[in-house]
Scaffold this motif. Structure first.
Motif, PDB file in Angstrom:
ATOM      1  N   ARG A  76      -4.334  -0.704 -11.008  1.00 25.38           N
ATOM      2  CA  ARG A  76      -3.492  -1.336 -12.030  1.00 25.38           C
ATOM      3  C   ARG A  76      -2.491  -2.307 -11.405  1.00 25.38           C
ATOM      4  N   ARG A  77      -1.826  -1.881 -10.339  1.00 24.39           N
ATOM      5  CA  ARG A  77      -0.848  -2.733  -9.676  1.00 24.39           C
ATOM      6  C   ARG A  77      -1.514  -4.005  -9.163  1.00 24.39           C
ATOM      7  N   GLY A  78      -2.693  -3.883  -8.572  1.00 27.47           N
ATOM      8  CA  GLY A  78      -3.408  -5.048  -8.062  1.00 27.47           C
ATOM      9  C   GLY A  78      -3.807  -6.009  -9.169  1.00 27.47           C
ATOM     10  N   LEU A  79      -4.291  -5.469 -10.293  1.00 21.11           N
ATOM     11  CA  LEU A  79      -4.681  -6.326 -11.422  1.00 21.11           C
ATOM     12  C   LEU A  79      -3.468  -6.999 -12.061  1.00 21.11           C
ATOM     13  N   GLU A  80      -2.346  -6.284 -12.118  1.00 16.02           N
ATOM     14  CA  GLU A  80      -1.125  -6.898 -12.639  1.00 16.02           C
ATOM     15  C   GLU A  80      -0.655  -8.026 -11.728  1.00 16.02           C
TER      16      GLU A  80
END
Length: 167
Positions: A76-80
């Motif tokens: 999630r952090r990477g996609l954000e």
């Protein structure tokens, strides 16, 4: 123009920055491109028969990636971060072993749009902290086809709002 946050470059970029340059006259088909200087004379560039100047258009991209399991928080952090670095992302859906990214890309033709899409994951992998997954699917459709699918009820899931969401 930098396409990043002001200040220090993102981690893992090694000082690289993305820049934009003007397309110049003729990019949109409104006029000829002037590429003359003191050393050359003005000559029209030869074009293969049937290959006229094609103005850029919008393409809807769906990129699917998959690989070994990765912590959901990190995915999630990477996609954000990817959505922040690449502001044209519409929506991302993810699980701990795969993800799907949908966005609009402006390109001259399908080949250019697909080439940019195939580089997206790899070029942002280290800077956004994305999992080391491989691209397993790519769909590139023009704007008209996208809107036709939506009108026929075959478009993206209606409950998929813009942003990063788990499956």
């Amino acid at each position: 123009m930098r396409r990043a946050r002001p200040g220090a470059p993102p981690r893992g970029t090694g000082g690289r920055t993305l820049t934009s340059v003007g397309a110049g006259s003729g990019f949109d088909g409104s006029g000829p491109v002037d590429r003359t200087d003191e050393r050359t004379t003005a000559r029209p560039e030869p074009r293969p028969a049937g290959h006229e100047h094609a103005p850029s258009k919008l393409w809807h991209i769906t990129l699917c990636v998959s690989g070994t399991e990765f912590p959901l928080k990190e995915v999630r952090r990477g996609l954000e971060q990817l959505a922040h670095d690449h502001p044209f992302l519409l929506t991302s859906r993810y699980a701990n072993d795969h993800a799907e990214i949908r966005y609009w890309e402006e390109a001259r033709d399908l080949h250019d749009a697909a080439a940019v899409a195939l580089r997206l994951w790899g070029e942002h992998r280290s800077s956004a902290g994305l999992p080391p997954w491989a691209i397993v699917g790519l769909e590139v459709i023009d704007r008209e086809t996208y809107h036709q699918r939506v009108a026929e009820g075959y478009g993206p899931p209606p409950a998929a709002p813009v942003g990063v969401h788990p499956y």
